[in-house]
Motif scaffolding. Structure first.
Motif: not given
Length: 641
Positions: A100, A378, A558, A562, A624-626, A628-629
Motif C-alpha cells: 500500500f 473499483r 475528511e 486530507q 481505506g484511503r486514510h 494508507s495515507a
C-alpha cells in the motif's frame, strides 16, 4: 507471444493473473493479455535493455529497471510515463511495489537497495549491506519489512519503520535467487542456485526446514493464498512443498523451461517462461494438485515417520496483525538522502520523461483491460477460469497443466462480468433508526449530516391541516437558513482579512492572522492554496503550521484530514532531512545569531513532529484511503527518535 528482440524479464500482474509484461534488448516494455498473442501496448523511453519489471497490486502502475541503473514508472490507465528515478550506478536486478502507498524498492548490481516515493520522485532510504548483486526483493504483507536476496548467499530482513537491518539469514551455499513472505504467518521462504529451498521463522530468526537434493535450482516461488503450501517453479516441473516437516506433496511435470513468474487466479496457477524472443504461458488446475490438507505424495524424507499436516487455518507462529510500531533513529548502515535528492527532476530528467511514451498497438484490448478501471466502482470484476484440461482417464498419468502456445495462444480470456449493483446487500448502518453523526464526516456528500427533512415539519394529523402547516414549516426552515448565512458571512470576512494581510505582507503573517482567528476552516482554506506551491514553504512557516496540522489530523471532517496529511507530507519531504542534519551537527565556534535562530526553529519543529508522530501511529491501523495515507506518513517519519 513473440517479442521483437531477446527477452530478459517477464512479470505477471498479481491482481488478476491475466496481464503480462515483458522487457528485452529492444529497450521496450510490452504489455500483453495472457490469453492473446498480440501486444496491447508498448512503453518506450529506456535507452538500455530492460533488466527487471514489476506491476503494482492493482495493476495500474508498472515499473521497469534498465541495465544503466535507470528506473521508469508508467501509468497504464493514462498510458504515459509517471516518473523517472535515477540513482543506481549499475544494472537494476530486482523491483517490488509496496503493498500500500506509492513506494517501490529496487535492488541493483551496485549492491544497494533503495526505497522510492513514486509520487514525489524521491529516494527515502538507501540500504547498504550486501556485497554482491541484489537479485530479489519482497515487502512483507503489512508493509513494515523488506526482504532481500543476493548473490552473496544471504537473505537480509530490513525494518522500514526503524530504518535498519533486522537480521541476516545465512545457510545457502550459492547465490539466492528468490524470496517470498508467507501471506499470514511470520515465515519467509528462499530459494538458491544451490538447489535448496529454505523456510525461516521471523520470530525466532532461525531455519524451520530445508528442502534439498532437487535436480535443478528453483526459479520462482509462491505461497498458496491460504498459506498452507508453497508452489515452486523449477526448470522441468512445478513442486508443491510443506515445511513442518519438510516434504513434497506433489510434482507436476510442466517443462516450461525458464519459468519467470507465477500467479494464482480462479484456483488456477498461471506461469510464464521465456526463451530468446518467445514468451510462453502455462495454466495448472490447482483443483487437481494436492496440498497440505491432502495425503502427501512423493515424500522427500522416506526414512522419517509422516507427521499429520497442520490443519488449514491454524497458525504455529505469529501472524501479521499490523501492530503499531515505534520509530527509532536509523543506524549508520542506512543512508538517508539529503534534500537535494528529493527536489524536482532536473532538466535532463524532464527531457527523458518527454522522450518516454506509450504506443497503444491494440486499442480494443487496451480499452477492455485498462479503461474499465476508470469507473467509480473499483471492485474487480468476476473472471471465469481458463478452460480446464480433460479429465484423467483410467490408467493414464495425471496432467493438470494446460500450456498456452508460444505464438498462437489457444486459451481465451472470457468476458468480464461487472457486479450487479442491485444485488448488493444494504448497509445496516444506513437503515438504523438512531441518528448519530459518523466519526469521520466525508468530504463529498449530498445531504446534511445528522439532519432529516421530516424533523423540520410538524406532524400532520389530518389532510385539512396541510395548508395551515406549510407556512409554519417554511418559517422553521428559514431559521436554519439564517444561521447558515451568518456562518458563511463570518467565514467570508475572516478570509477577506487574511487576504488583506497577504497582499500587504508575506505568507507567514497571513498564516499568523489565520491562526489567530481560531477557525480551522480558514486555516484549511489557506493551506489548500499554499500546498499547491511548494516554493512558498519556509522553516518559519513549519513552526506555525505544525500545531494546526496536529488538530487537522484529529478532525472528524475528511477534508480537514486530507489537507493535514498533504501539508505534513510536504514538510517531511522538504524539511525533515534539514532538521535532522542541523540537530546532529556539532556546535559552532563563536557567536552565530542566524545559526542559533535556525537551530531553535529546528528544535521546535522536531518537538512538534514528535507529537504528531503519536497521532500518525494511532491512526496508521485504519483501513481505506486514510489508513494508507497515515501509513505512508509513518514511513516518512521513521527517522524520528
Amino acid at each position: 507471444m513473440a517479442h521483437s528482440s531477446n527477452v530478459s524479464s517477464v512479470v505477471l500482474g498479481k491482481g488478476s493473473g491475466r496481464m503480462l509484461a515483458t522487457g528485452g534488448d529492444d529497450c521496450r516494455v510490452n504489455i500483453w493479455s495472457v490469453s492473446k498473442p498480440n501486444c496491447i501496448m508498448s512503453l518506450t523511453g529506456h535507452t538500455t535493455p530492460i533488466e527487471s519489471l514489476q506491476v503494482n497490486p492493482n495493476e495500474k502502475l508498472i515499473v521497469a529497471g534498465s541495465r544503466s541503473g535507470s528506473i521508469r514508472v508508467w501509468d497504464l490507465e493514462a498510458a504515459k510515463v509517471l516518473r523517472t528515478l535515477p540513482g543506481h550506478k549499475a544494472n537494476i536486478c530486482s523491483l517490488h511495489f509496496h503493498p500500500f502507498g506509492s513506494f517501490v524498492a529496487s535492488g541493483s548490481l551496485d549492491t544497494n537497495i533503495k526505497l522510492w516515493d513514486v509520487r514525489r520522485k524521491g529516494c527515502i532510504f538507501t540500504f547498504k549491506g550486501h556485497t554482491e548483486a541484489v537479485r530479489c526483493l519482497r515487502f512483507s504483507p503489512d508493509g513494515k519489512w523488506v526482504a532481500s536476496a543476493a548473490d552473496d548467499h544471504t537473505v537480509k530482513l530490513w525494518d522500514l519503520t526503524a530504518g535498519k537491518l533486522m537480521f541476516e539469514f545465512t545457510g545457502h551455499t550459492g547465490p539466492v535467487n528468490v524470496v517470498e513472505f508467507h501471506p499470514n504467518e511470520y515465515l519467509l521462504a528462499s530459494g538458491s542456485s544451490d538447489r535448496t529451498v529454505r523456510f525461516w521463522d521471523l520470530e525466532k530468526f532461525q531455519v524451520v526446514s530445508c528442502i534439498e537434493e532437487e535436480a535443478t535450482p528453483v526459479r520462482c516461488v509462491l505461497f498458496s493464498p491460504d498459506g498452507c503450501c508453497l508452489y515452486s517453479g523449477f526448470q522441468d516441473s512445478l513442486r508443491v512443498y510443506g515445511w513442518e516437516p519438510e516434504r513434497c506433496f506433489d510434482v507436476v511435470l510442466v517443462n516450461w523451461g525458464k519459468v519467470a513468474d507465477l500467479s494464482i487466479s480462479s484456483n488456477q496457477l498461471i506461469g510464464v517462461s521465456f526463451a530468446q524472443s518467445t514468451v510462453s504461458s502455462f495454466v495448472v488446475d490447482l483443483n487437481r494438485v494436492p496440498k497440505s490438507d491432502s495425503v502427501p505424495q512423493g515424500l522427500i524424507r522416506d526414512d522419517q515417520p509422516l507427521v499429520p499436516p497442520t490443519p488449514t487455518g491454524s497458525s504455529l507462529r505469529r501472524i501479521y496483525d499490523r501492530p503499531s510500531t515505534s520509530c527509532s533513529k536509523p543506524q549508520s548502515r542506512v543512508k538517508h538522502n539529503s534534500e537535494s535528492e528529493r527536489h524536482s527532476p532536473s532538466s535532463e530528467d524532464d527531457r527523458d520523461e518527454k522522450e518516454s511514451k506509450a504506443e497503444i498497438q491494440n486499442q480494443e484490448d487496451y480499452k477492455e483491460i485498462f479503461q474499465p478501471k476508470n469507473a467509480i466502482c473499483r471492485t474487480p470484476p468476476r473472471t471465469e477460469p481458463f478452460p480446464a484440461p480433460p479429465e484423467d482417464e483410467p490408467g493414464t498419468a495425471k496432467e493438470a497443466v494446460k500450456p498456452s502456445q508460444a505464438v498462437d495462444v489457444q486459451t481465451s480470456l472470457p468476458k468480464q462480468e461487472l457486479p450487479d449493483p442491485v444485488q448488493r446487500p444494504l448497509n445496516p448502518s444506513s437503515t438504523s433508526l438512531s441518528r448519530t453523526e459518523p466519526s469521520v464526516i466525508p468530504a463529498a456528500r449530498n445531504e446534511p449530516i445528522g439532519l432529516k427533512a421530516s424533523d423540520f415539519l410538524p406532524a400532520v394529523k389530518n389532510q385539512s391541516q396541510t395548508e395551515l402547516v406549510d407556512e409554519e414549516a417554511m418559517s422553521q426552515i428559514r431559521k436554519g437558513h439564517e444561521t447558515m448565512c451568518v456562518v458563511l458571512t463570518s467565514r467570508h470576512k475572516n478570509l477577506d482579512a487574511v487576504r488583506a494581510v497577504w497582499s500587504t505582507s508575506d505568507i507567514k503573517n497571513s498564516l499568523d492572522s489565520a491562526v489567530a482567528i481560531n477557525d480551522l476552516s480558514v486555516v484549511v482554506d489557506l493551506l489548500n492554496i499554499v500546498n499547491q506551491k511548494a516554493s512558498l514553504w519556509k522553516l518559519d512557516l513549519c513552526t506555525i503550521v505544525l500545531p494546526q496540522i496536529e488538530k487537522l489530523l484529529q478532525s472528524k471532517y475528511e477534508s480537514y484530514v486530507q489537507t493535514g496529511c498533504t501539508s505534513l507530507k510536504l514538510i517531511l519531504q522538504r524539511f525533515l532531512p534539514l532538521i535532522t542534519d542541523i540537530l546532529a551537527a556539532p556546535p559552532s565556534v563563536g557567536v552565530d545569531i542566524s545559526r542559533e535562530e535556525r537551530l531553535h526553529k529546528c528544535k521546535l519543529c522536531y518537538k512538534q513532529l514528535k507529537n504528531i508522530s503519536n497521532v500518525v501511529k494511532n491512526k496508521s491501523g485504519l483501513s481505506g484511503r486514510h489508513g494508507s495515507a497515515f501509513r505512508e506518513l509513518l514511513l516518512l517519519m521513521a527517522v524520528l527518535d
